[in-house]
Scaffold this motif. Structure first.
Motif, PDB file in Angstrom:
ATOM      1  N   PRO A 133       0.819  -1.194  -0.132  1.00 17.09           N
ATOM      2  CA  PRO A 133       0.111  -0.058  -0.014  1.00 17.09           C
ATOM      3  C   PRO A 133       0.803   1.094   0.044  1.00 17.09           C
ATOM      4  CG  PRO A 133      -0.727  -1.449   1.554  1.00 17.09           C
ATOM      5  CD  PRO A 133       0.604  -1.958   1.153  1.00 17.09           C
ATOM      6  N   GLY A 134       0.652   2.444  -0.716  1.00 18.35           N
ATOM      7  CA  GLY A 134       1.280   3.364  -0.862  1.00 18.35           C
ATOM      8  C   GLY A 134       2.293   3.396  -1.843  1.00 18.35           C
ATOM      9  N   ARG A 135       2.646   2.501  -2.446  1.00 18.85           N
ATOM     10  CA  ARG A 135       3.725   2.217  -3.481  1.00 18.85           C
ATOM     11  C   ARG A 135       3.540   3.036  -4.523  1.00 18.85           C
ATOM     12  NH1 ARG A 135       1.465  -1.960  -7.425  1.00 18.85           N
ATOM     13  NH2 ARG A 135      -0.817  -1.281  -7.156  1.00 18.85           N
ATOM     14  N   VAL A 136       4.924   3.510  -5.074  1.00 18.63           N
ATOM     15  CA  VAL A 136       4.970   4.129  -6.403  1.00 18.63           C
ATOM     16  C   VAL A 136       4.942   3.569  -7.704  1.00 18.63           C
ATOM     17  CG1 VAL A 136       5.710   6.340  -5.065  1.00 18.63           C
ATOM     18  CG2 VAL A 136       7.351   4.636  -6.348  1.00 18.63           C
ATOM     19  N   MET A 189      10.128  -2.681 -10.905  1.00 16.11           N
ATOM     20  CA  MET A 189      10.456  -3.243  -9.676  1.00 16.11           C
ATOM     21  C   MET A 189      11.163  -2.306  -8.566  1.00 16.11           C
ATOM     22  SD  MET A 189      13.476  -5.971 -10.680  1.00 16.11           S
ATOM     23  CE  MET A 189      13.956  -6.318  -9.127  1.00 16.11           C
ATOM     24  N   PRO A 190      10.860  -2.577  -7.193  1.00 14.82           N
ATOM     25  CA  PRO A 190      11.259  -1.718  -6.120  1.00 14.82           C
ATOM     26  C   PRO A 190      12.553  -2.505  -5.616  1.00 14.82           C
ATOM     27  CG  PRO A 190       9.445  -2.890  -5.278  1.00 14.82           C
ATOM     28  CD  PRO A 190       9.559  -3.408  -6.819  1.00 14.82           C
ATOM     29  N   GLU A 191      13.517  -2.134  -4.990  1.00 17.11           N
ATOM     30  CA  GLU A 191      14.413  -2.535  -4.247  1.00 17.11           C
ATOM     31  C   GLU A 191      13.969  -2.622  -2.538  1.00 17.11           C
ATOM     32  OE1 GLU A 191      18.906  -1.623  -2.765  1.00 17.11           O
ATOM     33  OE2 GLU A 191      18.608  -2.004  -5.168  1.00 17.11           O
ATOM     34  N   TYR A 192      13.864  -3.668  -2.138  1.00 15.30           N
ATOM     35  CA  TYR A 192      13.654  -3.718  -0.569  1.00 15.30           C
ATOM     36  C   TYR A 192      14.566  -4.308   0.121  1.00 15.30           C
ATOM     37  CZ  TYR A 192       8.488  -2.922  -1.779  1.00 15.30           C
ATOM     38  OH  TYR A 192       7.359  -2.589  -2.160  1.00 15.30           O
ATOM     39  N   THR A 201       3.794  16.091  -4.068  1.00 19.62           N
ATOM     40  CA  THR A 201       2.714  15.341  -3.954  1.00 19.62           C
ATOM     41  C   THR A 201       2.703  13.618  -4.604  1.00 19.62           C
ATOM     42  OG1 THR A 201       1.987  15.673  -6.230  1.00 19.62           O
ATOM     43  CG2 THR A 201       1.335  17.376  -4.650  1.00 19.62           C
ATOM     44  N   GLY A 202       4.151  13.403  -4.561  1.00 22.56           N
ATOM     45  CA  GLY A 202       4.328  12.071  -4.989  1.00 22.56           C
ATOM     46  C   GLY A 202       4.152  11.518  -6.402  1.00 22.56           C
ATOM     47  N   GLU A 203       3.883  12.541  -7.304  1.00 20.41           N
ATOM     48  CA  GLU A 203       3.860  12.274  -8.675  1.00 20.41           C
ATOM     49  C   GLU A 203       5.195  12.414  -9.411  1.00 20.41           C
ATOM     50  OE1 GLU A 203       0.796  11.091 -10.011  1.00 20.41           O
ATOM     51  OE2 GLU A 203       0.208  11.112  -8.095  1.00 20.41           O
ATOM     52  N   LEU A 204       5.342  11.412 -10.473  1.00 19.17           N
ATOM     53  CA  LEU A 204       6.450  11.564 -11.240  1.00 19.17           C
ATOM     54  C   LEU A 204       6.755  12.985 -11.781  1.00 19.17           C
ATOM     55  CD1 LEU A 204       6.440   8.184 -13.121  1.00 19.17           C
ATOM     56  CD2 LEU A 204       8.191   8.791 -11.382  1.00 19.17           C
ATOM     57  N   VAL A 205       7.931  13.414 -11.612  1.00 19.03           N
ATOM     58  CA  VAL A 205       8.411  14.511 -12.478  1.00 19.03           C
ATOM     59  C   VAL A 205       8.671  14.292 -13.950  1.00 19.03           C
ATOM     60  CG1 VAL A 205      10.000  16.504 -12.398  1.00 19.03           C
ATOM     61  CG2 VAL A 205       9.259  15.598 -10.319  1.00 19.03           C
TER      62      VAL A 205
END
Length: 189
Positions: free
Chosen positions: A13-16, A83-86, A155-159
């Motif tokens: 949840p809250g992922r980009v 894919m993210p890095e965790y 705001t968390g949006e892609l620039v």
């Protein structure tokens, strides 16, 4: 023309990841080498932790979710993993989704759009390459790396980023070449 499937690997949840996946899918759809660009969000697919009693190499799937996942992957000619890095690695939902299947992945190229705070996901990409090559997939050397501190606004949006767009085009060029080169290996007798 081949089908490209873009897989959003984070289910948190809250992922980009979905925003990055949508951005890449929009660019890939405008790219003319792929007839069909399909986005698959693992959060929407909702695969439970691997629950098939038979080994994936047998292709004997008892559950509907596995048969649907199999059909999606089998219909694809190339993949991009968003894919993210965790903790220096790739996400468990991505590994789970890969492990559900076996032959459906074979002889298909895979590209990477990785993201993270410190390394942009590069360490996770290096780790997942060991997994995909075992499945006879061909990782593209070109990739897109998104450093979230610079890529997101307040705001968390892609620039918008022309450099990121250019990297995506280079990745798509490489995937198109690999898809064509590997196509004869995917023909079954």
């Amino acid at each position: 023309m081949p089908r490209l499937t873009v897989i959003v690997a984070s289910t948190r949840p809250g992922r980009v990841g979905r925003r990055i996946g949508d951005w890449f899918t929009t660019l890939a759809t405008a790219y003319d080498a792929f007839d069909d660009v399909h986005l698959v969000d693992l959060a929407e697919v909702g695969l439970p932790f691997h629950d098939e009693p038979h080994h994936p190499s047998e292709g004997r799937y008892l559950h509907r979710h596995t048969r649907e996942w199999s059909a999606t992957v089998a219909a694809s000619d190339a993949f991009v993993l968003v894919m993210p890095e965790y903790n220096y690695g790739f996400s468990a939902p991505l590994k789970n989704a890969i492990d559900y299947l076996y032959t459906e992945w074979q002889y298909k190229p895979v590209g990477f759009v990785s993201y993270g705070m410190t390394s942009g996901g590069l360490r996770a990409v290096q780790m997942i390459k060991q997994v995909v090559t075992t499945l006879k997939m061909m990782p593209a050397n070109e990739a897109v790396t998104v450093f979230l501190r610079q890529a997101l606004d307040d705001t968390g949006e892609l620039v918008p980023d022309p450099g990121r767009d250019a990297a995506a085009t280079v990745l798509l060029d490489e995937l198109a070449r690999l898809t064509a080169a590997l196509a004869p290996l995917r023909v079954t007798a």
